[in-house]
Design a protein around this motif. Structure first.
Motif, PDB file in Angstrom:
ATOM      1  N   ILE A   1      66.694 -34.031 148.250  1.00 40.56           N
ATOM      2  CA  ILE A   1      67.961 -33.832 148.341  1.00 40.56           C
ATOM      3  C   ILE A   1      68.440 -33.320 147.259  1.00 40.56           C
ATOM      4  O   ILE A   1      68.758 -33.997 146.201  1.00 40.56           O
ATOM      5  CB  ILE A   1      68.670 -35.343 148.539  1.00 40.56           C
ATOM      6  CG1 ILE A   1      67.810 -35.911 149.912  1.00 40.56           C
ATOM      7  CG2 ILE A   1      70.141 -35.217 148.625  1.00 40.56           C
ATOM      8  CD1 ILE A   1      68.236 -37.197 150.370  1.00 40.56           C
ATOM      9  N   LYS A   2      69.140 -32.302 147.334  1.00 36.85           N
ATOM     10  CA  LYS A   2      69.524 -31.310 145.742  1.00 36.85           C
ATOM     11  C   LYS A   2      71.220 -31.392 145.834  1.00 36.85           C
ATOM     12  O   LYS A   2      71.706 -31.514 144.685  1.00 36.85           O
ATOM     13  CB  LYS A   2      69.121 -30.038 145.815  1.00 36.85           C
ATOM     14  CG  LYS A   2      67.717 -29.887 145.861  1.00 36.85           C
ATOM     15  CD  LYS A   2      67.269 -28.384 145.571  1.00 36.85           C
ATOM     16  CE  LYS A   2      65.467 -28.350 145.285  1.00 36.85           C
ATOM     17  NZ  LYS A   2      65.009 -27.201 145.059  1.00 36.85           N
ATOM     18  N   ASP A   3      71.940 -31.311 147.076  1.00 36.32           N
ATOM     19  CA  ASP A   3      73.272 -31.448 147.092  1.00 36.32           C
ATOM     20  C   ASP A   3      73.898 -32.833 147.081  1.00 36.32           C
ATOM     21  O   ASP A   3      73.897 -33.332 148.117  1.00 36.32           O
ATOM     22  CB  ASP A   3      73.836 -30.704 148.110  1.00 36.32           C
ATOM     23  CG  ASP A   3      75.288 -30.127 148.305  1.00 36.32           C
ATOM     24  OD1 ASP A   3      76.027 -30.534 147.471  1.00 36.32           O
ATOM     25  OD2 ASP A   3      75.982 -29.724 149.381  1.00 36.32           O
TER      26      ASP A   3
ATOM     27  N   VAL B   1      65.752 -42.812 152.877  1.00 36.50           N
ATOM     28  CA  VAL B   1      65.542 -41.916 152.173  1.00 36.50           C
ATOM     29  C   VAL B   1      64.432 -42.246 151.189  1.00 36.50           C
ATOM     30  O   VAL B   1      64.203 -43.631 151.157  1.00 36.50           O
ATOM     31  CB  VAL B   1      66.679 -41.192 151.151  1.00 36.50           C
ATOM     32  CG1 VAL B   1      67.505 -40.663 151.940  1.00 36.50           C
ATOM     33  CG2 VAL B   1      67.206 -42.533 150.483  1.00 36.50           C
ATOM     34  N   TYR B   2      63.791 -41.508 150.246  1.00 35.64           N
ATOM     35  CA  TYR B   2      62.580 -41.594 149.541  1.00 35.64           C
ATOM     36  C   TYR B   2      62.813 -41.674 148.134  1.00 35.64           C
ATOM     37  O   TYR B   2      63.421 -40.575 147.711  1.00 35.64           O
ATOM     38  CB  TYR B   2      61.375 -41.171 149.953  1.00 35.64           C
ATOM     39  CG  TYR B   2      60.707 -41.503 151.283  1.00 35.64           C
ATOM     40  CD1 TYR B   2      60.093 -42.352 151.774  1.00 35.64           C
ATOM     41  CD2 TYR B   2      61.358 -41.110 152.529  1.00 35.64           C
ATOM     42  CE1 TYR B   2      59.413 -42.855 152.884  1.00 35.64           C
ATOM     43  CE2 TYR B   2      61.169 -41.482 153.942  1.00 35.64           C
ATOM     44  CZ  TYR B   2      60.094 -42.486 154.036  1.00 35.64           C
ATOM     45  OH  TYR B   2      59.734 -42.715 155.330  1.00 35.64           O
ATOM     46  N   PHE B   3      62.355 -42.573 147.082  1.00 41.23           N
ATOM     47  CA  PHE B   3      62.532 -42.501 145.742  1.00 41.23           C
ATOM     48  C   PHE B   3      61.050 -42.038 144.921  1.00 41.23           C
ATOM     49  O   PHE B   3      60.155 -42.362 145.220  1.00 41.23           O
ATOM     50  CB  PHE B   3      62.841 -43.703 145.170  1.00 41.23           C
ATOM     51  CG  PHE B   3      62.985 -43.717 143.836  1.00 41.23           C
ATOM     52  CD1 PHE B   3      64.273 -43.454 142.981  1.00 41.23           C
ATOM     53  CD2 PHE B   3      61.989 -43.997 143.087  1.00 41.23           C
ATOM     54  CE1 PHE B   3      64.489 -43.666 141.461  1.00 41.23           C
ATOM     55  CE2 PHE B   3      61.996 -44.005 141.539  1.00 41.23           C
ATOM     56  CZ  PHE B   3      63.255 -43.847 140.884  1.00 41.23           C
TER      57      PHE B   3
ATOM     58  N   ALA C   1      75.864 -35.077 155.602  1.00 44.12           N
ATOM     59  CA  ALA C   1      74.285 -34.824 155.493  1.00 44.12           C
ATOM     60  C   ALA C   1      73.559 -35.675 156.734  1.00 44.12           C
ATOM     61  O   ALA C   1      72.137 -35.376 156.694  1.00 44.12           O
ATOM     62  CB  ALA C   1      74.156 -35.752 154.358  1.00 44.12           C
ATOM     63  N   GLY C   2      74.304 -36.082 157.550  1.00 45.71           N
ATOM     64  CA  GLY C   2      73.475 -36.659 158.739  1.00 45.71           C
ATOM     65  C   GLY C   2      73.105 -38.086 158.426  1.00 45.71           C
ATOM     66  O   GLY C   2      72.172 -38.711 159.251  1.00 45.71           O
TER      67      GLY C   2
END
Length: 252
Positions: free
Chosen positions: A159-161, A177-179, A169-170
């Protein structure tokens, strides 16, 4: 004669788990203190590792990049789930439907999964940006001085934006999400960063507290309505009446 046999039906009993009120008050106070500090409610829980064999080692290691490759099967599955009639609608109709759908969604529940199988859950407004999630993570991770990034799967996509809101982003009504630390795997710093817990001790102490508070809250259950049993009506039997008068064959 009327027989009155009506009686109230027995109420169902509900099972409950006893929770020490003092322990529940301490849990609520701890959650409230963290909420005041971070500006939002968070939850922490642990997910089971994918395999029972050497879970400590497997939980620390990330999946290889080819594990998240976008296959042809993934493509056809996504294409089959899309509706074909969206191309037949006018632009204004699509925008009106999008606005109506967007107005109904009031929150986005985001779960951040760490390599040590711990998950952090936080609630955002759909209009908030992903940068607000990054800012929250900077306050709760154990090593905020190290660079990190977030990604989604499958396929693995960073995820860059960060200026994008959760709706665009949906990530509504929720997403996982993953870290990961943004450190080359060959360096010693990467091994040191992944060898310990990813969240601060204060945040890790919140694990399971929401369950204590939920079980401590009294359940106000309204009594079930009493349905009266219809009373049977018993009629008294009367003796058969004999015909009055003389028989026709008897003539005076």
């Amino acid at each position: 004669m009327i027989l009155d046999r009506s009686s109230p039906l027995p109420l169902k009993r509900r099972r409950f788990t006893y929770v020490d009120p003092m322990e529940a008050d301490q849990a609520k106070a701890k959650l409230s203190a963290v909420k005041e500090k971070l500006g939002r409610e968070i939850r922490v829980f642990e997910t089971s590792p994918p395999s029972s064999s050497s879970p400590k080692q497997e939980s620390k290691a990330e999946e290889p990049d080819d594990f998240y490759d976008f296959t042809a099967e993934d493509y056809y599955r996504i294409m089959s789930s899309k509706k074909e009639d969206k191309f037949l609608k006018t632009r204004k109709l699509r925008e009106a439907e999008e606005a109506a759908r967007k107005s109904k969604i009031t929150k986005a529940v985001i779960r951040v999964r760490f390599p040590d199988n711990h998950t952090l859950e936080a609630t955002f407004h759909p209009s908030e940006t992903i940068q607000s999630l990054v800012d929250l993570l900077s306050k709760v991770i154990a090593k905020p001085q190290l660079p990190f990034y977030l990604y989604t799967t499958p396929p693995k996509k960073q995820i860059k934006d960060l200026s994008q809101d959760f709706y665009s982003a949906g990530f509504i009504p929720g997403a996982i999400v993953y870290f990961a630390y943004d450190i080359p795997k060959g360096e010693d710093a990467a091994a040191a960063a992944n060898s310990d817990h990813f969240l601060q001790e204060e945040i890790m102490s919140l694990k399971g507290l929401e369950l204590i508070t939920e079980q401590a809250e009294p359940v106000h259950s309204e009594p079930e309505p009493v349905i009266p049993v219809p009373t049977p009506v018993v009629r008294e039997s009367k003796p058969a009446e004999r015909p009055s008068g003389k028989p026709k064959w008897l003539r005076l």
